[in-house]
Design a protein around this motif. Structure first.
Motif, PDB file in Angstrom:
ATOM      1  N   SER A  80      41.818  38.323  47.447  1.00 16.13           N
ATOM      2  CA  SER A  80      41.793  37.523  46.220  1.00 16.13           C
ATOM      3  C   SER A  80      41.172  36.153  46.467  1.00 16.13           C
ATOM      4  O   SER A  80      40.378  35.655  45.647  1.00 16.13           O
ATOM      5  CB  SER A  80      43.224  37.367  45.679  1.00 16.13           C
ATOM      6  OG  SER A  80      43.800  38.624  45.386  1.00 16.13           O
ATOM      7  N   LEU A  95      39.296  33.284  43.864  1.00 16.67           N
ATOM      8  CA  LEU A  95      40.510  32.747  43.260  1.00 16.67           C
ATOM      9  C   LEU A  95      41.084  31.632  44.119  1.00 16.67           C
ATOM     10  O   LEU A  95      40.893  31.604  45.340  1.00 16.67           O
ATOM     11  CB  LEU A  95      41.564  33.850  43.096  1.00 16.67           C
ATOM     12  CG  LEU A  95      41.256  34.977  42.098  1.00 16.67           C
ATOM     13  CD1 LEU A  95      42.392  35.987  42.095  1.00 16.67           C
ATOM     14  CD2 LEU A  95      41.043  34.427  40.700  1.00 16.67           C
ATOM     15  N   LEU A 108      45.934  41.593  50.450  1.00 19.31           N
ATOM     16  CA  LEU A 108      45.615  41.361  49.045  1.00 19.31           C
ATOM     17  C   LEU A 108      45.398  39.880  48.769  1.00 19.31           C
ATOM     18  O   LEU A 108      44.499  39.504  47.993  1.00 19.31           O
ATOM     19  CB  LEU A 108      46.746  41.898  48.164  1.00 19.31           C
ATOM     20  CG  LEU A 108      46.580  41.744  46.649  1.00 19.31           C
ATOM     21  CD1 LEU A 108      45.297  42.414  46.166  1.00 19.31           C
ATOM     22  CD2 LEU A 108      47.792  42.319  45.924  1.00 19.31           C
ATOM     23  N   ASN A 127      51.126  42.408  41.435  1.00 20.00           N
ATOM     24  CA  ASN A 127      50.646  43.751  41.747  1.00 20.00           C
ATOM     25  C   ASN A 127      51.387  44.423  42.887  1.00 20.00           C
ATOM     26  O   ASN A 127      51.026  45.543  43.276  1.00 20.00           O
ATOM     27  CB  ASN A 127      49.153  43.700  42.089  1.00 20.00           C
ATOM     28  CG  ASN A 127      48.316  43.206  40.926  1.00 20.00           C
ATOM     29  OD1 ASN A 127      48.536  43.594  39.785  1.00 20.00           O
ATOM     30  ND2 ASN A 127      47.350  42.344  41.210  1.00 20.00           N
ATOM     31  N   GLN A 143      48.610  36.980  41.907  1.00 20.04           N
ATOM     32  CA  GLN A 143      48.137  38.364  41.936  1.00 20.04           C
ATOM     33  C   GLN A 143      49.001  39.219  42.859  1.00 20.04           C
ATOM     34  O   GLN A 143      49.339  40.359  42.539  1.00 20.04           O
ATOM     35  CB  GLN A 143      46.679  38.401  42.411  1.00 20.04           C
ATOM     36  CG  GLN A 143      45.682  37.875  41.406  1.00 20.04           C
ATOM     37  CD  GLN A 143      45.588  38.760  40.172  1.00 20.04           C
ATOM     38  OE1 GLN A 143      45.717  39.988  40.258  1.00 20.04           O
ATOM     39  NE2 GLN A 143      45.364  38.141  39.025  1.00 20.04           N
ATOM     40  N   ALA A 180      45.883  33.524  43.689  1.00 25.21           N
ATOM     41  CA  ALA A 180      45.976  34.680  44.591  1.00 25.21           C
ATOM     42  C   ALA A 180      47.432  35.060  44.843  1.00 25.21           C
ATOM     43  O   ALA A 180      47.779  36.249  44.874  1.00 25.21           O
ATOM     44  CB  ALA A 180      45.276  34.359  45.910  1.00 25.21           C
TER      45      ALA A 180
END
Length: 306
Positions: free
Chosen positions: A173, A178, A169, A190, A186, A183
């Protein structure tokens, strides 16, 4: 009845310990807010000062003495080792070095008393009771350490399982445009688990003024997982030498996935060895009783002439 009484005594001891450790003194801003909330209850505070609760009158001094004794028994360098274990365990809510030291002493005192009371009700011999009490004291003293060790192993296993997905992930990102900090945010927002908690702490430390490299190094120091330490080292070097982070993240994601698959294969190969002990001790004796029991009974009847 004796077993029920012993369970009641043990539950009472655990409840007393919980009452001793349940309330923590607020610090910083929380302490100031609590003082403002209590500004309109001066009368109740005066009553509390005159007649303090049972936890402050009895349990708090006992806890303070247990803490003093625990510091003397553990030595000067034990505090650093306990702080390291707490970091590896994820710093459980309400667990501090002083609390662990006092819990070790309290468990070493209360557990033998409960065991001696139960053994005396059963009518055990004095020698047996003394040996069991010594073993109970040792178990109570080492109980918090064993709990932290188990917590650390469980947390490390969770990090190994979820690190590859978190890095994936993070890679997506960064490649989507990003920045590294966004990142990381995020990933922390998440995902869940120890990896998300560590990334959230990295962001908080960076907001407090710590550099990115120092925050990542601190994250690696709080864990004994080799994959996470390798990832942190790669990120620190990429930040120091100006290497594109997206490329480094892509390589790290691939390597972490390979290591996770190898770790799963290693655990799968350990299953036959681990299952052998319960198989020999529990399953095979029951199977022998079911299969050989009737034959043995028939042989006994034949020898007896029945």
């Amino acid at each position: 009845m004796l077993l029920l009484l012993a369970l009641i005594l043990f539950a009472g001891a655990i409840a007393a310990l919980g009452a001793a450790f349940a309330k923590e003194q607020p610090q910083g801003l929380a302490r100031a807010l609590e003082a403002l909330e209590r500004s309109g209850h001066a009368g109740q505070e005066l009553v509390d000062e005159v007649d303090p609760p049972f936890a402050e009158r009895i349990l708090a001094p006992f806890q303070a003495r247990a803490l003093t004794l625990g510091r003397r028994l553990t030595g000067a360098d034990k505090a650093e080792r306990l702080r390291r274990r707490l970091d590896l365990a994820g710093n459980p809510q309400g667990w501090t070095v002083d609390r662990v030291l006092s819990m070790k002493v309290l468990f070493a005192v209360i557990l033998p008393i409960v065991v001696l009371a139960y053994g005396a009700m059963l009518g055990g011999s004095p020698t047996t009771l003394v040996v069991i009490a010594i073993a109970a004291a040792a178990l109570g003293f080492m109980g918090p350490d064993l709990y932290l060790q188990n917590k650390s192993a469980h947390r490390a296993d969770q990090i190994r399982r979820s690190l590859a997905d978190a890095v994936d992930l993070l890679t997506i990102s960064v490649e989507a445009g990003l920045g590294f900090d966004a990142a990381v945010q995020q990933v922390a927002r998440n995902t869940d688990g120890p990896v998300a908690e560590e990334f959230s702490r990295v962001l908080r430390e960076m907001q407090l003024g710590m550099s990115r490299s120092d925050a990542l190094k601190a994250m690696g120091a709080r864990s004994n997982v080799e994959d996470l330490n390798t990832f942190v080292g790669s990120m620190v070097q990429a930040d120091a030498f100006g290497i594109p982070i997206g490329q480094v993240l892509r390589v790290q994601s691939s390597e972490i996935r390979v290591k996770r698959r190898q770790y799963a294969e290693e655990k799968a190969q350990q299953v036959p060895v681990k299952i052998m002990i319960p198989l020999i001790l529990f399953i095979l004796p029951c199977l022998f009783v079911v299969v050989m029991g009737p034959a043995v009974l028939n042989a006994i009847d034949a020898f007896n002439g029945n």
